[in-house]
Design a protein around this motif. Structure first.
Motif, PDB file in Angstrom:
ATOM      1  N   GLY A  83       0.799  -1.219   0.000  1.00  0.00           N
ATOM      2  CA  GLY A  83       0.000   0.000   0.000  1.00  0.00           C
ATOM      3  C   GLY A  83       0.827   1.263   0.000  1.00  0.00           C
ATOM      4  N   ALA A  84       2.030   1.196  -0.533  1.00  0.00           N
ATOM      5  CA  ALA A  84       2.929   2.350  -0.484  1.00  0.00           C
ATOM      6  C   ALA A  84       2.361   3.559  -1.213  1.00  0.00           C
ATOM      7  N   GLU A  85       1.506   3.355  -2.222  1.00  0.00           N
ATOM      8  CA  GLU A  85       0.947   4.466  -2.985  1.00  0.00           C
ATOM      9  C   GLU A  85      -0.318   5.031  -2.334  1.00  0.00           C
ATOM     10  N   GLY A  86      -0.695   4.477  -1.183  1.00  0.00           N
ATOM     11  CA  GLY A  86      -1.862   4.998  -0.484  1.00  0.00           C
ATOM     12  C   GLY A  86      -3.098   4.141  -0.613  1.00  0.00           C
ATOM     13  N   PHE A  87      -3.038   3.125  -1.469  1.00  0.00           N
ATOM     14  CA  PHE A  87      -4.177   2.217  -1.598  1.00  0.00           C
ATOM     15  C   PHE A  87      -3.674   0.797  -1.858  1.00  0.00           C
ATOM     16  N   LEU A  88      -4.504  -0.169  -1.505  1.00  0.00           N
ATOM     17  CA  LEU A  88      -4.176  -1.580  -1.675  1.00  0.00           C
ATOM     18  C   LEU A  88      -4.923  -2.109  -2.886  1.00  0.00           C
ATOM     19  N   ASP A  89      -4.190  -2.668  -3.825  1.00  0.00           N
ATOM     20  CA  ASP A  89      -4.784  -3.234  -5.030  1.00  0.00           C
ATOM     21  C   ASP A  89      -5.805  -4.305  -4.631  1.00  0.00           C
ATOM     22  N   GLY A  90      -7.013  -4.172  -5.151  1.00  0.00           N
ATOM     23  CA  GLY A  90      -8.086  -5.090  -4.798  1.00  0.00           C
ATOM     24  C   GLY A  90      -7.804  -6.532  -5.154  1.00  0.00           C
ATOM     25  N   ARG A  91      -6.883  -6.768  -6.082  1.00  0.00           N
ATOM     26  CA  ARG A  91      -6.568  -8.151  -6.451  1.00  0.00           C
ATOM     27  C   ARG A  91      -5.931  -8.911  -5.293  1.00  0.00           C
ATOM     28  N   TYR A  92      -5.266  -8.171  -4.396  1.00  0.00           N
ATOM     29  CA  TYR A  92      -4.682  -8.844  -3.233  1.00  0.00           C
ATOM     30  C   TYR A  92      -5.782  -9.402  -2.335  1.00  0.00           C
ATOM     31  N   MET A  93      -6.787  -8.581  -2.038  1.00  0.00           N
ATOM     32  CA  MET A  93      -7.878  -9.049  -1.192  1.00  0.00           C
ATOM     33  C   MET A  93      -8.654 -10.172  -1.870  1.00  0.00           C
ATOM     34  N   ALA A  94      -8.840 -10.068  -3.193  1.00  0.00           N
ATOM     35  CA  ALA A  94      -9.543 -11.123  -3.919  1.00  0.00           C
ATOM     36  C   ALA A  94      -8.799 -12.442  -3.785  1.00  0.00           C
ATOM     37  N   ALA A  95      -7.481 -12.401  -3.910  1.00  0.00           N
ATOM     38  CA  ALA A  95      -6.686 -13.622  -3.771  1.00  0.00           C
ATOM     39  C   ALA A  95      -6.788 -14.172  -2.354  1.00  0.00           C
ATOM     40  N   THR A  96      -6.811 -13.287  -1.362  1.00  0.00           N
ATOM     41  CA  THR A  96      -6.926 -13.728   0.027  1.00  0.00           C
ATOM     42  C   THR A  96      -8.246 -14.453   0.262  1.00  0.00           C
ATOM     43  N   PHE A  97      -9.342 -13.877  -0.208  1.00  0.00           N
ATOM     44  CA  PHE A  97     -10.645 -14.518  -0.033  1.00  0.00           C
ATOM     45  C   PHE A  97     -10.716 -15.832  -0.802  1.00  0.00           C
ATOM     46  N   ASN A  98     -10.093 -15.875  -1.972  1.00  0.00           N
ATOM     47  CA  ASN A  98     -10.078 -17.130  -2.731  1.00  0.00           C
ATOM     48  C   ASN A  98      -9.312 -18.212  -1.980  1.00  0.00           C
ATOM     49  N   LEU A  99      -8.249 -17.829  -1.290  1.00  0.00           N
ATOM     50  CA  LEU A  99      -7.468 -18.802  -0.533  1.00  0.00           C
ATOM     51  C   LEU A  99      -8.285 -19.452   0.581  1.00  0.00           C
ATOM     52  N   LEU A 100      -9.245 -18.719   1.124  1.00  0.00           N
ATOM     53  CA  LEU A 100     -10.058 -19.278   2.199  1.00  0.00           C
ATOM     54  C   LEU A 100     -10.866 -20.477   1.724  1.00  0.00           C
ATOM     55  N   ARG A 101     -11.158 -20.506   0.433  1.00  0.00           N
ATOM     56  CA  ARG A 101     -11.851 -21.651  -0.164  1.00  0.00           C
ATOM     57  C   ARG A 101     -11.119 -22.043  -1.439  1.00  0.00           C
ATOM     58  N   GLY A 102      -9.834 -22.356  -1.255  1.00  0.00           N
ATOM     59  CA  GLY A 102      -8.972 -22.624  -2.400  1.00  0.00           C
ATOM     60  C   GLY A 102      -9.461 -23.751  -3.282  1.00  0.00           C
TER      61      GLY A 102
END
Length: 577
Positions: free
Chosen positions: A367-386
């Protein structure tokens, strides 16, 4: 080619796979013994390995391996393989080849055997911090899902047969799918051209009547001559697009609520960019939810609103209610509805595994540019039900080269939203790691301390029985903190399908219990199961809070009140990428 006969495995093939299984177990044991003989000062993990337990586990593993051998070499006299209920339901192995053809039957049984022993090995660990043990189990399950023979072309009979049937075209098409996903940095789950916002998604008629740097406020057009006096404002999670509640018309909760005679407003959050680098939680409460509530009250000239908070927006709504109560303004919200929302994060599920120091440091760097790329969160949620959200699509899209399925919910799931980096990091630390929200005075908004125990607003709480993001047990904990009248409903299915379940679908069920219950298990013990959607139960509860109706005219028509229409729903923010 479903009737293709695979030759009986040769002795060399059986020896190879037995060696693979044995070598895997040997590696586990070797690491265990190496760590067990190390001094705690040299290795903090030394205490988790007990040599005697490892030896017992090894003996059990080899006994099961010998049974595998016997089933193939002398099946007539061997003890049959006994599947667990979970293994029997495993959709990855539903094709008949996995049981009818010896090679693949052997692979299936070997996989289940090794997976079972890997998880037993985690359960047998001693001297390990509980949180760390959960992380080990999560990682082990991820490894088990990844190593499934269904994920590799040479060990998946359906992939091999499809490869022959298509003369290799499926391989080339699958390779193209994989290369496209690598280029865009995101797994494709659905036909990207099947849906379009404003065409066949988010099409409930309405207008954007307010736009701020943080959100757009959408007011929907009434379809009944009269509407309930108290309007409804919905706060969706800002980690996703709001149209999860306005999918195709037959699935839209927003459209359905309008048809029930409710004046509906929805907040459409802005996807974060560099201009939002200083946005924090106070902004989502003060300049988001409270501002939107006051805007609706002023526009319609009403004392209060019904408010809905979905997922993380529900967590924020709890704080909003506490802030209003502390300021003597609790009557601005006549009722609150929480959809799969958590306030007490002590049992918040597998997402807690992503909040250790290393993970937080990585998020800080992303998040160095001030925002977190949504693809990171999408990958995290996908991992919960990989198994369902990653490997299922690896097999279908890459190995089988199949066409993408047009599914509106998956389209929404892939439509990622960027997050304000500073706020997201605080969210993970203050809630998931430190669980501050339930500690009176531990957090404040604009100098107003938060105490959930001061909330007396009538509350409707919906949880999903199979929710892997906000577990039902965690959502239930709202009942431990709020002091007002509360109705708890447990819906069938999970975090999304349990919420987006229109009455017309006739799917799932929900459980209610009007008696006092001190725990979720006690609630279930005396609960009544009701077939179908929980939406009518909720609509009846909403109507009972204020049954008075008014004509659907004047400010009840979007753009005809003090706030002119800016543009048609679903607005601009939902389309911003």
């Amino acid at each position: 080619m479903a009737d293709t006969i695979t030759p009986t495995p040769s002795l060399e093939e059986l020896q190879h796979w037995t060696w693979v299984l044995g070598r895997a177990q040997q590696m586990m044991l070797e690491n265990g013994f190496d760590l067990a003989t190390a001094k705690p000062a040299d290795n903090p993990y030394a205490a988790m390995f007990d040599p005697s337990a490892a030896m017992r586990a090894g003996a059990d593993f080899w006994a099961d391996t010998m049974q595998l051998w016997q089933r193939f070499l002398d099946p007539a006299h061997a003890q049959p393989f006994e599947e667990t209920p979970e293994q029997a339901r495993d959709r990855r192995f539903k094709a008949p080849q996995w049981r009818e053809q010896p090679v693949f039957d052997f692979l299936r049984q070997s996989y289940f055997t090794l997976a079972d022993h890997l998880l037993k090995g985690v359960d047998a660990l001693e001297g390990v911090d509980p949180h760390q043990k959960e992380q080990i189990r999560f990682a082990t399950r991820g490894f088990i899902d990844a190593m499934s023979p269904t994920n590799f072309p040479a060990t998946n009979p359906e992939v091999l047969e499809h490869l022959v049937d298509t003369n290799g075209e499926s391989l080339l098409k699958g390779l193209g799918n994989m290369l496209n996903d690598l280029a865009k940095g995101q797994l494709t789950q659905v036909d990207p051209h099947a849906f379009e916002i404003g065409r066949n998604l988010a099409v409930t008629p309405g207008k954007v009547v307010k736009r701020t740097p943080l959100y757009e406020l959408i007011q929907y057009t009434p379809v009944t001559a009269q509407v309930f006096r108290t309007p409804l404002i919905i706060f969706p999670p800002w980690i996703n697009r709001f149209y999860i509640l306005d999918l195709s018309p037959e699935k839209s909760l927003i459209r359905w609520a309008v048809e029930q005679g409710i004046t509906v407003f929805v907040v459409s959050w802005k996807s974060a960019d560099a201009t939002m680098k200083d946005v924090v939680w106070d902004d989502y409460v003060e300049h988001g939810q409270i501002d939107a509530i006051d805007t609706v009250r002023g526009l319609l000239g009403v004392e209060g609103v019904h408010a809905v908070g979905y997922c993380v927006a529900g967590t924020t709504l709890a704080a909003t209610l506490a802030v209003l109560a502390a300021r003597g303004q609790a009557d601005r919200v006549k009722s609150a509805t929480f959809l799969t929302a958590q306030v007490d994060f002590s049992e918040s599920g597998d997402l807690r595994l992503f909040v250790d120091d290393d993970q937080l440091a990585m998020i800080r760097s992303l998040g160095a540019e001030g925002f977190l790329d949504g693809r990171y969160m999408a990958a995290t949620f996908n991992l919960l039900r990989g198994r369902d959200l990653i490997w299922n699509y690896v097999t279908n899209n890459y190995l089988m080269g199949r066409d993408y399925v047009p599914f509106d919910l998956l389209h929404w799931n892939s439509d990622v939203t960027n997050l304000p980096a500073k706020w997201h990091l605080s969210y993970l630390t203050d809630f998931y790691r430190d669980n501050k929200l339930v500690n009176p005075g531990a957090m404040a908004i604009g100098g107003t301390p938060i105490d959930l125990g001061q909330v007396t607003t009538p509350t409707y709480v919906q949880a999903g029985r199979e929710d892997h993001i906000a577990p039902a047990q965690s959502v239930w904990k709202i009942t431990h903190h709020f002091k007002g009248p509360l109705r708890f409903v447990l819906a069938g299915s999970g975090h999304i399908a349990g919420v987006v379940n229109p009455p017309s679908s006739g799917k799932y069920q929900y459980w209610t219990n009007d008696a006092q219950a001190g725990s979720l298990s006690e609630f279930l013990a005396g609960a009544q199961e009701n077939k179908g959607s929980w939406w009518p139960d909720w609509a009846g509860w909403i109507a009972a809070r204020d049954p008075h109706k008014v004509d659907a005219s004047g400010a009840r028509i979007p753009g005809e009140g003090a706030l002119p229409a800016i543009e048609d729903a679903p607005g601009a923010y939902v389309r911003t990428r």
